[in-house]
Every structure is written in C-alpha cells, then in structure tokens.
Design an enzyme around this catalytic site. Structure first.
Site, PDB file in Angstrom:
ATOM      1  N   SER A  27       0.732  -1.181  -0.131  1.00 55.03           N
ATOM      2  CA  SER A  27       0.150  -0.024   0.010  1.00 55.03           C
ATOM      3  C   SER A  27       0.688   1.256   0.105  1.00 55.03           C
ATOM      4  O   SER A  27       2.020   1.381   0.504  1.00 55.03           O
ATOM      5  CB  SER A  27      -0.808   0.059   1.062  1.00 55.03           C
ATOM      6  OG  SER A  27      -1.677   1.228   1.300  1.00 55.03           O
ATOM      7  N   LYS A  74      -4.331  -6.990   2.803  1.00 58.94           N
ATOM      8  CA  LYS A  74      -4.548  -5.642   2.274  1.00 58.94           C
ATOM      9  C   LYS A  74      -5.743  -5.264   1.853  1.00 58.94           C
ATOM     10  O   LYS A  74      -6.279  -4.242   1.695  1.00 58.94           O
ATOM     11  CB  LYS A  74      -3.641  -5.895   1.108  1.00 58.94           C
ATOM     12  CG  LYS A  74      -3.541  -4.768  -0.127  1.00 58.94           C
ATOM     13  CD  LYS A  74      -3.189  -3.568   0.528  1.00 58.94           C
ATOM     14  CE  LYS A  74      -3.126  -2.215  -0.289  1.00 58.94           C
ATOM     15  NZ  LYS A  74      -3.729  -1.941  -1.646  1.00 58.94           N
ATOM     16  N   HIS A  94      -7.346  -3.643   4.437  1.00 56.21           N
ATOM     17  CA  HIS A  94      -6.878  -2.217   4.475  1.00 56.21           C
ATOM     18  C   HIS A  94      -7.743  -1.471   3.521  1.00 56.21           C
ATOM     19  O   HIS A  94      -8.118  -0.358   3.682  1.00 56.21           O
ATOM     20  CB  HIS A  94      -5.355  -2.483   4.192  1.00 56.21           C
ATOM     21  CG  HIS A  94      -4.721  -0.938   3.668  1.00 56.21           C
ATOM     22  ND1 HIS A  94      -5.105  -0.321   2.642  1.00 56.21           N
ATOM     23  CD2 HIS A  94      -4.013  -0.029   4.269  1.00 56.21           C
ATOM     24  CE1 HIS A  94      -4.319   0.810   2.317  1.00 56.21           C
ATOM     25  NE2 HIS A  94      -3.739   0.785   3.661  1.00 56.21           N
ATOM     26  N   ASN A  95      -7.927  -1.946   2.318  1.00 54.34           N
ATOM     27  CA  ASN A  95      -8.492  -1.403   1.444  1.00 54.34           C
ATOM     28  C   ASN A  95      -9.885  -0.692   1.665  1.00 54.34           C
ATOM     29  O   ASN A  95     -10.618   0.091   1.502  1.00 54.34           O
ATOM     30  CB  ASN A  95      -8.535  -1.831   0.140  1.00 54.34           C
ATOM     31  CG  ASN A  95      -7.320  -1.737  -0.661  1.00 54.34           C
ATOM     32  OD1 ASN A  95      -6.221  -1.534  -0.061  1.00 54.34           O
ATOM     33  ND2 ASN A  95      -7.121  -1.718  -1.943  1.00 54.34           N
ATOM     34  N   GLU A 121      -9.938   1.761   3.922  1.00 54.65           N
ATOM     35  CA  GLU A 121      -9.739   3.083   3.189  1.00 54.65           C
ATOM     36  C   GLU A 121     -11.132   3.329   2.369  1.00 54.65           C
ATOM     37  O   GLU A 121     -11.455   4.823   2.197  1.00 54.65           O
ATOM     38  CB  GLU A 121      -8.700   2.643   2.089  1.00 54.65           C
ATOM     39  CG  GLU A 121      -8.377   3.367   1.079  1.00 54.65           C
ATOM     40  CD  GLU A 121      -7.434   2.742  -0.059  1.00 54.65           C
ATOM     41  OE1 GLU A 121      -6.262   2.450   0.287  1.00 54.65           O
ATOM     42  OE2 GLU A 121      -8.035   2.825  -1.383  1.00 54.65           O
TER      43      GLU A 121
HETATM   44  C1  6PG Z   1      -3.011   1.540  -1.675  1.00 53.34           C
HETATM   45  C2  6PG Z   1      -4.518   1.609  -2.433  1.00 53.34           C
HETATM   46  C3  6PG Z   1      -4.232   0.995  -3.721  1.00 53.34           C
HETATM   47  C4  6PG Z   1      -5.368   1.278  -4.723  1.00 53.34           C
HETATM   48  C5  6PG Z   1      -6.595   0.765  -4.604  1.00 53.34           C
HETATM   49  C6  6PG Z   1      -7.655   1.620  -5.044  1.00 53.34           C
HETATM   50  O1  6PG Z   1      -3.294   1.012  -0.573  1.00 53.34           O
HETATM   51  O2  6PG Z   1      -2.215   1.685  -2.040  1.00 53.34           O
HETATM   52  O3  6PG Z   1      -5.303   1.077  -1.808  1.00 53.34           O
HETATM   53  O4  6PG Z   1      -4.244  -0.350  -3.629  1.00 53.34           O
HETATM   54  O5  6PG Z   1      -5.510   2.699  -4.925  1.00 53.34           O
HETATM   55  O6  6PG Z   1      -6.557  -0.307  -5.305  1.00 53.34           O
HETATM   56  O7  6PG Z   1      -8.904   0.730  -5.306  1.00 53.34           O
HETATM   57  P1  6PG Z   1     -10.296   1.262  -5.807  1.00 53.34           P
HETATM   58  O8  6PG Z   1      -9.827   1.259  -7.148  1.00 53.34           O
HETATM   59  O9  6PG Z   1     -11.087  -0.007  -5.551  1.00 53.34           O
HETATM   60  O10 6PG Z   1     -10.804   2.493  -5.065  1.00 53.34           O
END
Ligand code: 6PG
Length: 635
Positions: free
Chosen positions: A299, A354, A357-358, A361
C-alpha cells in the site's frame, strides 16, 4: 563483484566439503579477506571434536556469535568471506543476525562417500572422519543458499560463483506499471542489484524496460529486459522475483510463462492487489514445482512505492525469509525506525489483510466525502472547506485528510477543480471482496459495504438525476456546528477501524492465521493510504485488546463524541442529506450496545413459517423449541 554495499559470503557445508579451499580461492578472485570459521572454535570445542564427540547447539552458540560479530566488524569497512558449516537454520540465523541484507550464502554440497574420501586425505585437522555422519544428520539444507556441487573442480566452482555474483542480479521485478517502476527505483536506490522485465507488445508496449532504465540515473547499474528467459537467467539463485502486474488473469499468465524457466527454491512475490483465494490457489500450485509464492499486499500508491510502502507479506515463512531483507529495506519506517513490513501468516493472509486495509480505506474516504458534502451544503466553497479540515489536522491527522485538503485547494482557471469532477466513483474490487468475505465469515463490518454501495449508488448518475426531479431533496437549511462535525467524524472513524480489525480478528480465527493485530496497525502507521495518528494509538491499544471499542480510554472517548454523531446524523436526515457511513457508524454502535435486541421476534417468525425452532432465555441448556403458532382467531 557488482554489489555496491559490502556483503559477507558465508561458505557453508559439512566438514571436508572444501570450504577453506573455495574460501581462499574466492578471496583471491574478489580481493575480499577470508576467515576460516574453524579457526574460531574454542579449545574446548576443538578437544571435544578431536575426541570424536560432535558439538551440540550449546557448544556452537558462542562460536556462531563470535563469527557474527566478526562479520559485522568486517562489514563496517568492506566485504568478506567466512567459511562455516552453518548446518542448522538457527545457526544461520545467528550468523546473519542484524546483517540480513548483507549476507550471501553458498552451500557446497556433495555425497557422503566423496566427502569421506577427502576427509581421510586431510592432514592435521581436529575433526575426525567419524563425525561426518553426524554432520550430515545435522544439516538442514539452507534454501536461501546458492548450492554448488563439489564434484566440480575448485576452478569451476569459483567460475560458477563469479558468474552468479558478477553478472547476475539479486532481485528481479516483472511489470513496469506505475507501482512496478517506483518499486524498481526504490530497490535500486537501496543498492540492491536489480533486473526488471516488461513484456513486449508490438505497437503498445515496446522497449518499456530499456526506456525506463534510461530515464533514471539510479537505474544505471540495473539490467533491463523484454525477454523473459533472459531476465530469469540474469538472476542469482534462488531467484527472488516480484510481480507487479494487474490482479487476476495477468498474474496467472505470467506464472504460466515463468514456471518452466524457474528452479527449485525460487521465490515469487505477488505485490499486486490479488484476491487472497487466488493467492491460496497459486501457493499450492507452485509448491508442486517447489517454487514458493509470497502474496504481499503493498500500500502507498506511486509515492509510497518509491519512498517506502507498507507491505503485508504472507506464505511459507521459511521462504519468506529469502525475500524479507529486500522488502524490509524498501518499506516505510514507523516512528521508531522499524520497517512497515511484517510477516502476516500463511497462505493468502497478506492479501486478505491488504483487502481489509482497502475496505477501511473505502470507508475513510466515504466519511471525508460526507463531511465535504455537509460543509458544502452549508454554503462553504472548497477552499473554505479545506481551511476547516486543516483546523482538524492537529487533533485528527491522517494521510487521507491531508490529501483531501490539497484536493479541495486545487484551482482551475474558472474555479476549483473538484467542482468539475464528475460525481461517479469507481472501484477495482477490493471493497467488493471485503464485503463478500465478511458476509461469508458472518462479520458485520458494515461501514465497508456501506462505503462500497455509496460508490455503486453514485454510478447510477442518470437515475439519480431522475430521482432528484421526482423527490426534490431539500438541501439548504442545514446548520451544523463544525465542532460537532469533527467529533462525529472522529467517532465514525473509530467505529470504522474497530470494524476493520474485527474482520481481521475473525478471519484469523477462522483461517488459523494467527494475525497480530497490533503489528498490522503498526505497519499501517506509515507508507500506506490509511496512515494516521489514530492508527498509531491503535497499535498500542490492540496489544491488549482485540475489541477497540471495549478499551477503557476509547469507551470514555466514544461517550464524549457520541452526542455529536447523534446530532449530525439526525440533522442530516431531517435535511434529507445522504450520510450513509456516518449514520451506519452510529447504527452499528447502537446495535452493539443493546444487550437485549429484537432478534427474538426474528426467531419466532422463522419458527412460524419454517419450523426453524428457537431457544428460550429460561432454558440455558440451549435446547431447540418449536411452537404451533397458528391462532385460529386470525385464520
Ligand atoms: C493502496 C491503495 C491501492 C489502490 C486501490 C484503489 O493501498 O495503495 O489501496 O491499492 O489505490 O486499489 O482501489 P479502488 O480502485 O477499488 O478504489
């Protein structure tokens, strides 16, 4: 030798395998000093062996520590070569303690009879031939070593070692998209020798690797390839290859082409946002070829990949150790200087982490979007909203808050860029996977699906326009207190993080991953998208308590913040403003704070129409009851 940083080459193998001969020859070849481990045994150890007794772990301990200290001291100035049997994994751990990124292992290997013959010819050594058998029995073959057969002549062995360390790279990377390129630059800047590969696609992807190498000075000593076989052959064994290709089919396609080119004990790291179930499958498939697959969540986006991402690796722990030094060096560092990279667990647990995590996010982003929307409804322009958010950063700092402030301040000729961006959000799938995973595990981490569905709702733009005409949502009478909004936001974030870690905790129990939640929070304090001051506090809180919301200090804080979240949600609903994540936070909190809820009626209904039975509160045995519910009066 090409490596710019000093290294210690440990020549390993059972007694009589020729470590000193090779060590001396190699020392001449590379002009590195050579130290023979045997010279560092205590008299007690030498006497013991001379008496035909093999050494035990305890006897070897001081000796190994001594050799480790010797290596550390040498490395302060230059590279060196040390011959040492290093028979067990734990011995090699001691030898390389604190210098893991600077160690190269060479295992000299041969069959018992050949070595016995050689030992018999050896004069004046304290080790009797009778101990050879026990040495063979003790040997735990180092998977991390370059294995060389001693049936080759010493000259040939030196040639093989020279070829490996002079012309080949320590680490390989496949896939030069934004993330792959940044990781390459990060690896090269950390003085690892590196090869990278990007496919050749006529008219679409041509000379990508070569052009990339030319672009950045730190890549001067790297090797660029668009031929996969040449790339694989340019890597030191056991090979360490990181894949930075799009999740899904592309990963399987690359693996299909790679497998025939790889050798036993090679390690592949998948640094993409792969689905953890795919990672489980790939681990099993590659294990059949004795190739090891590490699923690593990475990430931090482009900037993180370049300057230090947060890395969540999983898979076979023994083989993870081969790539650990590389990942730890390129990772971000926490406030104590420790790498934001830690082994998660077996299987695809790293990609699961991860994915969560997302998910966190998604909800963090949605909360900020709701805050922005509310402040906008109050008549603030983007710059004014940014100023309000900036005043929050002293108490509630996070990467996402900071980038939101920057986004809101970005101007175009006629105004703010944010006002010209279409209100339709997309996704790449991790939030959806997290939602499916929690449904499968039965974990109500509701803010993640809420944030995901908010994105889905946004995508029905045309329908929203029609609905707005039909229902004419009123929006203009909102008056909220900024302090209340800050408190509401703070509480919703606590609930979001609580839910994310709850999902990790339950998944860890179900899959037997033994995830360390506090360590996960720690590696999320820097490098990643959800880094924040809250995350720093959570890494301490999670040491004692898996349930964030039951931590004593958090209980006090939540009680203080709750009236504000109640107020903001109530006011927003009265003004018909959508705030799905803020309201989900309070609903979840309320639902979990009710000791006796309404599910008794659900159970009765289930029993009524499906005879699914129910349990009674006055029968602690847990017995199932069924009732004939039909009441004639209502038929
Ligand atoms: C990170 C982000 C990265 C990416 C996501 C966006 O941790 O660096 O999460 O992995 O920006 O895949 O996800 P979406 O396109 O589903 O918003």
């Amino acid at each position: 030798m090409k490596i710019k940083r000093p290294v210690v080459i440990f020549i390993l193998g059972v007694s009589g395998v020729g470590k000193s001969t090779i060590g001396n020859l190699l020392s001449k070849e590379f002009s590195f000093p050579f130290f023979d481990g045997d010279d560092y045994h205590s008299k007690k150890n030498k006497d013991k062996m001379a008496n035909g007794q093999s050494l035990n772990d305890e006897d070897r301990y001081e000796w190994l520590i001594h050799l480790n200290k010797l290596a550390i001291k040498q490395l302060e100035q230059k590279s060196c070569i040390i011959a040492c049997s290093g028979l067990k994994e734990k011995y090699r751990n001691l030898l390389s303690k604190g210098i893991q990124t600077q160690v190269k292992w060479i295992l000299l290997s041969g069959n018992y009879d050949l070595i016995l013959e050689r030992l018999k010819k050896r004069k004046g050594h304290f080790m009797p031939t009778s101990l050879l058998k026990s040495q063979f029995e003790t040997l735990e073959e180092p998977v991390e070593a370059l294995k060389i057969d001693i049936s080759n002549s010493p000259e040939k062995i030196i040639e093989l070692i020279k070829e490996e360390y002079t012309n080949k790279s320590e680490f390989g990377l496949i896939g030069l998209g934004v993330m792959g390129k940044s990781l390459c630059r990060n690896l090269a800047a950390n003085n690892f020798t590196l090869s990278f590969y990007n496919r050749h696609k006529k008219g679409v992807e041509e000379n990508v690797a070569l052009n990339f190498k030319k672009e950045f000075s730190e890549l001067k000593n790297t090797l660029a390839f668009d031929d996969l076989r040449a790339f694989v052959n340019a890597l030191q064994r056991p090979r360490k290859i990181m894949l930075m290709v799009n999740a899904g089919k592309p990963v399987d396609e690359v693996l299909d082409s790679l497998i025939p080119l790889l050798s036993k004990n090679d390690v592949i790291i998948d640094g993409g946002n792969s689905h953890y179930i795919d990672t489980n499958r790939r681990i099993e498939m590659l294990q059949k070829h004795q190739i090891y697959f590490i699923g690593a969540g990475v990430s931090g986006g482009e900037e993180g990949a370049l300057n230090g991402p947060s890395i969540m690796p999983s898979g076979n722990k023994r083989f993870y150790k081969l790539v650990q030094p590389f990942l730890e060096i390129i990772a971000a560092k926490d406030k104590n200087g420790n790498p934001c990279c830690v082994y998660m667990g077996n299987g695809g647990s790293g990609h699961f982490v991860k994915m969560v995590h997302n998910g966190i996010e998604y909800a963090e982003m949605q909360l900020l979007a709701e805050v922005y929307f509310l402040l906008k409804q109050m008549g603030n322009n983007p710059n004014e909203i940014a100023t309000i958010l900036e005043s929050w950063s002293s108490s509630t700092n996070s990467y996402l808050l900071n980038i939101t402030i920057e986004i809101l301040r970005k101007k175009e000729e006629d105004g703010w860029l944010i006002d010209s961006i279409l209100d339709v959000s997309e996704n790449k799938g991790t939030g959806y996977w997290a939602t499916v995973a929690m449904a499968e595990l039965g974990v109500p981490s509701t803010m993640i699906p809420t944030a995901l569905f908010a994105r889905y709702i946004s995508s029905f733009k045309k329908e929203r326009i029609e609905m707005s005409k039909a229902y004419g949502v009123k929006t203009n009478n909102l008056i909220i207190d900024n302090e209340d909004l800050l408190k509401a936001y703070q509480l919703a974030r606590i609930v979001n993080h609580h839910q994310g870690f709850k999902l990790l905790h339950q998944a860890s129990l179900s899959h037997n991953w033994n995830l360390n939640l506090s360590e996960i929070a720690r590696i999320w304090t820097n490098g990643c998208i959800i880094r924040s001051t809250l995350m720093e506090q959570l890494s301490t809180i999670l040491k004692k308590n898996n349930n964030i919301l039951l931590n004593e200090k958090i209980v006090v804080l939540v009680k203080k913040l709750k009236p504000s979240l109640n107020k903001i949600v109530a006011q927003s609903i009265l003004e018909e403003i959508p705030i799905p994540c803020l309201s989900e936070a309070i609903n979840y909190l309320n639902a979990f704070s009710v000791a006796k809820c309404s599910a008794n009626l659900i159970q009765a209904q289930r029993d009524y129409f499906g005879a699914h039975s129910y349990k009674r509160i006055d029968d602690p045995s847990g017995k199932n009851y069924h009732t004939h519910w039909k009441n004639k009066n209502y038929d």
